[in-house]
Design an enzyme around this catalytic site. Structure first.
Site, PDB file in Angstrom:
ATOM      1  N   GLY A   9       0.805  -1.225   0.000  1.00 46.72           N
ATOM      2  CA  GLY A   9       0.000   0.000   0.000  1.00 46.72           C
ATOM      3  C   GLY A   9       0.838   1.276   0.000  1.00 46.72           C
ATOM      4  N   GLY A  16      12.237  12.370  -7.636  1.00 50.55           N
ATOM      5  CA  GLY A  16      13.050  12.495  -6.427  1.00 50.55           C
ATOM      6  C   GLY A  16      14.321  13.279  -6.714  1.00 50.55           C
ATOM      7  N   LEU A  17      15.097  13.510  -5.671  1.00 52.94           N
ATOM      8  CA  LEU A  17      16.369  14.232  -5.826  1.00 52.94           C
ATOM      9  C   LEU A  17      17.526  13.245  -5.818  1.00 52.94           C
ATOM     10  CD1 LEU A  17      17.786  17.149  -5.737  1.00 52.94           C
ATOM     11  CD2 LEU A  17      18.221  16.585  -3.333  1.00 52.94           C
ATOM     12  N   GLY A  18      18.365  13.268  -6.854  1.00 54.43           N
ATOM     13  CA  GLY A  18      19.595  12.471  -6.882  1.00 54.43           C
ATOM     14  C   GLY A  18      20.699  13.190  -6.118  1.00 54.43           C
ATOM     15  N   ASP A  43      17.238  10.266  -3.126  1.00 60.48           N
ATOM     16  CA  ASP A  43      18.029   9.080  -3.458  1.00 60.48           C
ATOM     17  C   ASP A  43      19.465   9.253  -2.967  1.00 60.48           C
ATOM     18  OD1 ASP A  43      18.227   6.529  -5.212  1.00 60.48           O
ATOM     19  OD2 ASP A  43      19.962   7.727  -5.808  1.00 60.48           O
ATOM     20  N   TYR A  48      28.430   7.497  -2.391  1.00 57.81           N
ATOM     21  CA  TYR A  48      28.490   8.903  -2.805  1.00 57.81           C
ATOM     22  C   TYR A  48      29.286   9.744  -1.804  1.00 57.81           C
ATOM     23  CZ  TYR A  48      24.737   7.402  -5.967  1.00 57.81           C
ATOM     24  OH  TYR A  48      23.978   6.728  -6.901  1.00 57.81           O
ATOM     25  N   LYS A  77      21.793   2.716  -0.831  1.00 57.19           N
ATOM     26  CA  LYS A  77      22.287   1.538  -1.560  1.00 57.19           C
ATOM     27  C   LYS A  77      23.497   0.912  -0.886  1.00 57.19           C
ATOM     28  CE  LYS A  77      20.995   4.237  -5.593  1.00 57.19           C
ATOM     29  NZ  LYS A  77      21.545   5.586  -5.433  1.00 57.19           N
ATOM     30  N   HIS A 110      23.556  -2.042  -4.915  1.00 62.84           N
ATOM     31  CA  HIS A 110      23.919  -0.984  -5.871  1.00 62.84           C
ATOM     32  C   HIS A 110      24.325  -1.531  -7.255  1.00 62.84           C
ATOM     33  CE1 HIS A 110      25.562   3.399  -5.782  1.00 62.84           C
ATOM     34  NE2 HIS A 110      25.147   3.095  -6.992  1.00 62.84           N
TER      35      HIS A 110
END
Ligand code: NDP
Length: 315
Positions: A9, A16-18, A43, A48, A77, A110
């Protein structure tokens, strides 16, 4: 703009924002600016190198109380050096700690590639674990335990081809809820799209704008610029929007999530406002013709044949 619906649900707002290549010193403000502009989807990824700073942004915004943690979808990730089952939960807990959260909405494997545990970025074949040494089905089982424990509400994969999804499903009897892959009009991946739709696997499209800053050495010769494609420019001026908004809307209208990266407040807003655009049949037909199977993120850097990673995307 339709949300992506999950079996339990839950709903995910597609844009979204990377945060890849969002520099320290910039990413905190970018995330604050996104959340204050109405983004409900961020995200992230351990590799990163900026999750601590993103965590500061979450803490600052959520502690004010106007925007609630549970109203934002946060993805992260598992990096390639934590595929061994005993390494999966500690890696996720590090991410939770850095992001200052007690659960993730979505946690993804990833890449379908395993490194030795102490290797962040491999320098040679000796830095890899073979698929026999680190079977992805075992990594998946450890991911499933994170879901059972409530640490991740949803689990999935990234950079998985149809073949790799089929293998994973056959070996585990479970279907990932999400596959995050490169998607844009130059790389539409129609076969993968159809396969995932049939299996009930949602897709998130990365590098929807062509990945921008290529100063990391990944730039290929004669890389196409999607903003300059005649069809994209024509559609942008027809609807009085920017080329970026055309590209973002193409993904969202197709039924996938899309995570454009920006650290610029104006462009962060502009990208979310792409949700208001309605591409018509002619626009979609023109954009469909742009498919040239072009990848900005080739995955070649992880292709080490002697370690069993011959062709990342099975093309
Ligand atoms: P994008 O395709 O999102 O492009 C980002 C670039 O576009 C930046 O240079 C940005 O600059 C620029 N840009 C952003 N908005 C606009 C706009 N409205 N007009 C013009 N230029 C704009 O690149 P990414 O490769 O970063 O992909 C997006 C996200 O996908 C990543 O950040 C990451 O979260 C995820 N990803 C996941 C991968 C995976 O393996 N799972 C691989 C690659 C990406 P500026 O910041 O200055 O605005």
């Amino acid at each position: 703009m339709k949300s992506l619906k999950f079996k339990n649900g839950d709903e995910l707002f597609p844009i979204g924002l990377g945060t890849w290549k969002s520099k320290p010193g910039e990413v905190k403000n970018a995330v604050i600016s996104a959340l204050e502009s109405g983004y409900k989807h961020i995200d992230c990824a351990a590799i990163y190198g900026n999750e601590k700073e993103i965590g500061e942004a979450f803490n600052e915004v959520f502690s004010k109380g106007e925007i609630k943690r549970e109203d934002v979808w946060i993805t992260s990730k598992l990096w390639n050096n934590a595929h061994l089952p005993q390494d999966v939960e500690p890696a996720m807990k590090q991410t939770l700690n850095d992001l200052q959260l007690d659960y993730l909405d979505l946690y993804l494997i990833h890449w379908p590639v395993a490194f030795k545990p102490d290797v962040q970025s491999p320098e040679g074949p000796e830095d890899y674990l073979t698929p026999q040494e680190a079977p992805i089905s075992e990594t998946w089982k450890a991911m499933s335990q994170l879901k059972e424990k409530g640490l991740a509400k949803h689990i999935g994969v990234s950079n998985f081809s149809k073949q790799k999804l089929e293998e994973l499903i056959a070996n585990t009897g479970e279907i990932p809820e999400m596959n995050q892959v490169e998607l844009h009009p130059l790389l539409q991946q129609n076969d993968l799209f159809e396969y995932c739709s049939k299996q009930g696997i949602h897709l998130t499209g990365y590098s929807p704008l062509g990945s921008g800053d290529r100063s990391d050495g990944m730039k290929q010769e004669n890389e196409p610029n999607m903003f300059e494609k005649t069809a994209v420019q024509k559609i942008a001026s027809k609807h009085n929007v920017s080329p970026a908004q055309v590209l973002i809307n193409w993904s969202a209208q197709r039924g996938t999530a899309v995570i454009p990266k920006s650290t610029n407040p104006g462009r962060i807003k502009e990208n979310l406002e792409a949700a208001r655009l309605q591409l018509d049949k002619d626009d979609l037909k023109d954009l469909a013709q742009l498919d040239e199977h072009y990848r900005y993120v080739t995955g070649k850097f992880f292709e080490v044949e002697e370690k069993g990673y011959k062709n990342i995307y099975d093309e």
